[in-house]
Design a protein around this motif. Structure first.
Motif, mmCIF file in Angstrom:
data_model
loop_
_atom_site.group_PDB
_atom_site.id
_atom_site.type_symbol
_atom_site.label_atom_id
_atom_site.label_comp_id
_atom_site.label_asym_id
_atom_site.label_seq_id
_atom_site.Cartn_x
_atom_site.Cartn_y
_atom_site.Cartn_z
ATOM 1 N N ILE A 123 -21.728 -14.760 -63.598
ATOM 2 C CA ILE A 123 -21.913 -16.103 -63.038
ATOM 3 C C ILE A 123 -23.223 -16.708 -63.532
ATOM 4 N N LYS A 124 -24.282 -15.896 -63.589
ATOM 5 C CA LYS A 124 -25.555 -16.381 -64.136
ATOM 6 C C LYS A 124 -25.362 -16.864 -65.571
ATOM 7 N N ALA A 125 -24.638 -16.055 -66.354
ATOM 8 C CA ALA A 125 -24.402 -16.418 -67.749
ATOM 9 C C ALA A 125 -23.565 -17.689 -67.841
ATOM 10 N N ALA A 126 -22.555 -17.812 -66.986
ATOM 11 C CA ALA A 126 -21.698 -18.995 -66.998
ATOM 12 C C ALA A 126 -22.499 -20.254 -66.690
ATOM 13 N N LYS A 127 -23.427 -20.158 -65.755
ATOM 14 C CA LYS A 127 -24.267 -21.313 -65.416
ATOM 15 C C LYS A 127 -25.151 -21.703 -66.597
ATOM 16 N N LYS A 128 -25.668 -20.697 -67.306
ATOM 17 C CA LYS A 128 -26.477 -20.999 -68.490
ATOM 18 C C LYS A 128 -25.653 -21.727 -69.543
ATOM 19 N N LEU A 129 -24.366 -21.401 -69.608
ATOM 20 C CA LEU A 129 -23.480 -22.025 -70.583
ATOM 21 C C LEU A 129 -22.869 -23.329 -70.065
ATOM 22 N N LYS A 130 -23.289 -23.756 -68.855
ATOM 23 C CA LYS A 130 -22.802 -25.000 -68.242
ATOM 24 C C LYS A 130 -21.307 -24.934 -67.936
ATOM 25 N N LEU A 131 -20.804 -23.727 -67.699
ATOM 26 C CA LEU A 131 -19.403 -23.583 -67.303
ATOM 27 C C LEU A 131 -19.279 -23.846 -65.812
ATOM 28 N N THR A 132 -18.160 -24.385 -65.397
ATOM 29 C CA THR A 132 -17.964 -24.721 -63.980
ATOM 30 C C THR A 132 -16.950 -23.824 -63.301
ATOM 31 N N GLU A 133 -16.121 -23.106 -64.074
ATOM 32 C CA GLU A 133 -15.081 -22.269 -63.495
ATOM 33 C C GLU A 133 -15.114 -20.869 -64.102
ATOM 34 N N VAL A 134 -14.693 -19.894 -63.312
ATOM 35 C CA VAL A 134 -14.621 -18.511 -63.771
ATOM 36 C C VAL A 134 -13.320 -17.892 -63.272
ATOM 37 N N PRO A 135 -12.781 -16.893 -63.998
ATOM 38 C CA PRO A 135 -11.554 -16.235 -63.521
ATOM 39 C C PRO A 135 -11.861 -15.316 -62.339
ATOM 40 N N THR A 136 -11.065 -15.409 -61.304
ATOM 41 C CA THR A 136 -11.308 -14.626 -60.092
ATOM 42 C C THR A 136 -10.007 -14.002 -59.606
ATOM 43 N N ILE A 137 -10.152 -12.979 -58.787
ATOM 44 C CA ILE A 137 -9.006 -12.382 -58.100
ATOM 45 C C ILE A 137 -9.416 -12.159 -56.649
ATOM 46 N N LEU A 138 -8.627 -12.693 -55.734
ATOM 47 C CA LEU A 138 -8.992 -12.693 -54.318
ATOM 48 C C LEU A 138 -8.314 -11.532 -53.590
ATOM 49 N N TYR A 139 -9.136 -10.685 -52.967
ATOM 50 C CA TYR A 139 -8.643 -9.581 -52.157
ATOM 51 C C TYR A 139 -8.600 -9.985 -50.694
ATOM 52 N N HIS A 140 -7.513 -9.575 -50.006
ATOM 53 C CA HIS A 140 -7.366 -9.868 -48.583
ATOM 54 C C HIS A 140 -7.436 -8.574 -47.776
ATOM 55 N N ASP A 141 -7.814 -8.734 -46.530
ATOM 56 C CA ASP A 141 -7.772 -7.630 -45.565
ATOM 57 C C ASP A 141 -8.656 -6.451 -45.964
ATOM 58 N N LEU A 142 -9.783 -6.740 -46.587
ATOM 59 C CA LEU A 142 -10.722 -5.682 -46.935
ATOM 60 C C LEU A 142 -11.576 -5.307 -45.747
ATOM 61 N N THR A 143 -11.872 -4.013 -45.625
ATOM 62 C CA THR A 143 -12.879 -3.589 -44.658
ATOM 63 C C THR A 143 -14.252 -3.691 -45.312
ATOM 64 N N GLU A 144 -15.302 -3.602 -44.547
ATOM 65 C CA GLU A 144 -16.653 -3.655 -45.111
ATOM 66 C C GLU A 144 -16.880 -2.500 -46.075
ATOM 67 N N GLU A 145 -16.300 -1.331 -45.759
ATOM 68 C CA GLU A 145 -16.462 -0.176 -46.631
ATOM 69 C C GLU A 145 -15.730 -0.379 -47.954
ATOM 70 N N GLN A 146 -14.550 -0.996 -47.893
ATOM 71 C CA GLN A 146 -13.811 -1.270 -49.128
ATOM 72 C C GLN A 146 -14.558 -2.270 -50.019
ATOM 73 N N GLU A 147 -15.181 -3.250 -49.370
ATOM 74 C CA GLU A 147 -15.987 -4.212 -50.134
ATOM 75 C C GLU A 147 -17.124 -3.494 -50.850
ATOM 76 N N ALA A 148 -17.793 -2.612 -50.118
ATOM 77 C CA ALA A 148 -18.917 -1.884 -50.710
ATOM 78 C C ALA A 148 -18.458 -1.038 -51.889
ATOM 79 N N ASP A 149 -17.296 -0.444 -51.768
ATOM 80 C CA ASP A 149 -16.757 0.381 -52.855
ATOM 81 C C ASP A 149 -16.517 -0.466 -54.106
#
Length: 372
Positions: free
Chosen positions: A65-91
């Motif tokens: 994201i830092k690199a994208a901002k330097k390049l003046k990009l406004t969008e990045v490819p993402t994948i959204l996870y649902h129903d994660l626990t805090e431990e799963q996020e940390a992993d």
């Protein structure tokens, strides 16, 4: 857990993870910027997101994201996870980009060690016992996953060479054969036959290690930085180069034109002192033809110029300059681009013609604006 398909989302809609345990050096960030500039984002490595808190929180890819901002990009490819626990996020956070940048051992100790088993995911970190809580050692991955700059060539050890190059980079006056102190080039460091690959110096040059000869027949802004830090050119693995083609026109004041000629000849002499072979650039306006000869010793026989369609008369003048300096009827003069008419002239005079493989914005085959 479950996830959606890959979606390009606006960076402004994303929330960065607080206490992200990863950091990155300026050098590594620059490399990442170059990698994304050249290759874009890899769709097989989208940025993982979590919506557990009601926000789109970035779990991995903060440096991207830092690199994208330097390049003046406004969008990045993402994948959204649902129903994660805090431990799963940390992993996910610690698995993603496990070998890109550097770990912050303090934040790892304070915010992460109780959420995930470091050894289970292959992450080796310093012992966070009370006795060595002040440890600043960098954590290393025992079995690192692919990082953001994967695909780039590992740099060869060049510290000793860099030290030498920098030791040579001092304010100094080289010997000169003219009243303006424009430095002389070295006869024993003149280039010979064109070594391939032959490429322009530009945005991707820091990433390439295969180019044998660089030229600077590109917009001035693409190579002005080499006068501030020429080490990047020297550590690129290049064997020979064409003098930087600084723009001087018939309308350029002589004082400024002399400064430009001094700059390109000084940096070329410096490159020679560091072992790089040099072609003299003859592509200047007719007004600066005589000034451009300064610093080129008699007998020098390595020249380069740009060819221009329908302007063979310029090439004829440059051929006479090369003959005068080299003392040869058929000098080692290489011509870059210009089309069929220029190619024909080169054939008739036994000159090397190189097809211009990058067209400029003005047109093709050298139909761009001449330095006049």
């Amino acid at each position: 857990m479950n996830c959606d398909e890959i979606v390009f989302r606006k960076i402004s809609d994303l929330t960065l993870l607080e206490n992200n345990p990863r950091k990155i050096s300026k050098k590594d960030l620059d490399r990442l910027v170059d990698s994304i500039r050249l290759n874009g984002f890899w769709l097989h490595r989208p940025l993982p997101l979590s919506d557990r808190t009601g926000k789109l929180v970035v779990l991995g890819g903060h440096q991207r994201i830092k690199a994208a901002k330097k390049l003046k990009l406004t969008e990045v490819p993402t994948i959204l996870y649902h129903d994660l626990t805090e431990e799963q996020e940390a992993d996910i956070v610690l698995r993603d980009n496990i070998n890109n940048g550097e770990w912050d051992p303090v934040l790892l100790n304070e915010d992460w060690k109780d959420k995930v088993d470091f050894s289970f995911i292959g992450l080796a970190i310093p012992d966070f016992g009370e006795d060595d809580g002040k440890s600043k050692k960098k954590a290393k991955a025992e079995d690192p996953e692919e990082d953001d700059t994967a695909g780039e060539d590992d740099e060869d050890p060049v510290e000793d060479k860099e030290d030498f190059y920098r030791s040579m980079l001092t304010d100094c006056l080289y010997e000169s054969n003219n009243e303006f102190d424009i430095p002389n080039l070295l006869l024993d460091k003149q280039a010979g036959k064109l070594q391939l690959p032959f490429a322009p110096w530009g945005a991707d040059s820091r990433l390439r290690k295969d180019v044998a000869t660089y030229h600077f027949y590109v917009d001035d802004y693409r190579f002005e930085a080499i006068f501030k830090d020429p080490i990047k050119v020297l550590t690129s693995g290049v064997k020979a180069l064409v003098e930087p083609n600084l723009s001087v026109y018939d309308t350029t004041p002589i004082a400024y034109g002399l400064q430009q000629i001094y700059k390109k000849r000084w940096i070329s002499r410096y490159f020679q002192e560091c072992g790089i072979l040099v072609y003299v650039d003859l592509n200047v306006s007719v007004k600066f033809k005589e000034y451009n000869k300064m610093g080129i010793p008699k007998g020098y026989n390595a020249f380069f110029t740009r060819g221009y369609a329908d302007r063979v008369e310029y090439l004829k003048i440059e051929l006479e300059v090369a003959r005068e300096i080299s003392g040869l009827q058929t000098p080692n003069l290489l011509v870059y681009g210009g089309g069929d008419e220029i190619r024909k002239f080169c054939t008739e005079n036994s000159l090397v013609y190189i097809e211009q493989f990058i067209n400029d914005k003005k047109g093709k085959n050298g139909k761009n604006k001449r330095k006049q």
